[in-house]
Design a protein around this motif. Structure first.
Motif: not given
Length: 202
Positions: A16-19, A24-26, A33-38, A152-156
């Motif tokens: 879910a890192a991309p969502h 939460i980020l600008g 972040a999408i590359e680093v978080m996973p 946001q809906n995707a995370l929900a």
């Protein structure tokens, strides 16, 4: 039990890192972040297993030198690898360096445990956790690909789907004796309700 909690949480976060980044980020930080978080999410799995499980062996055996040896070697390894990878790949290289260092720390601690306090390592139970987490990851990824909604809906949707699928797999595979714990919890709830009904009757 530790792996059964950490593994699905980190895998779910990685998927879910991309969502999460988009929420939460600008805009200027999202692509990085999408590359680093996973990568960091996977590194956290090995970090927790090393520091919260394997290092207990050093404490129980009274060999604190092993703790210092493992931690110091990880810091030195991380410094060297991160220096090389950051120079070539930038911030993403730092994330890969962190993962490499945590892998090194995990496997080196696993070797040192042999000369400290032996810890139980059940391959059958570990396999159940891995299968349950893998099934959850497949479900979450499949639902994610099928969604066409705002982040946001995707995370929900993804979070409940991941939790429900993982709990179902834990029940089917009896991960960490989940059936026994669930039965005890259900019995406890029934006893509490029975006592409350008895008090009302009096």
């Amino acid at each position: 039990m530790l792996l059964a909690i950490v593994l699905p949480a980190c895998l779910g976060f990685a998927i879910a890192a991309p969502h999460i980044a988009n929420v939460i980020l600008g805009p200027e930080f999202r692509s990085l972040a999408i590359e680093v978080m996973p990568i960091v999410s996977v590194a956290v799995i090995f970090q927790i297993l090393s520091y919260q499980y394997l290092h207990v062996s050093f404490l129980l055996s009274g060999r604190n030198a092993f703790y210092l040896l493992n931690t110091g070697s990880v810091l030195a390894f991380n410094a060297v690898v991160s220096y090389v990878l950051i120079a070539r790949f930038g911030a993403v290289g730092a994330a890969w360096g962190r993962l490499a260092a945590e892998l090194f720390g995990f496997f080196s601690a696993l070797v040192l445990v042999r000369w400290a306090f032996p810890l139980p390592l059940s391959c059958r139970r570990l396999a159940r956790v891995l299968i349950a987490a893998a099934a959850m990851a497949v479900v979450v990824r499949g639902v994610d690909l099928a969604l066409a909604v705002p982040d946001q809906n995707a995370l929900a949707v993804l979070m409940p789907a991941g939790i429900a699928s993982y709990l179902m797999m834990c029940w089917l595979l009896d991960v960490a004796d989940s059936r026994e714990h669930a039965s005890r919890a259900l019995l406890l709830v029934r006893n509490i309700l029975a006592r409350r009904d008895k008090r009302k009757a009096l």
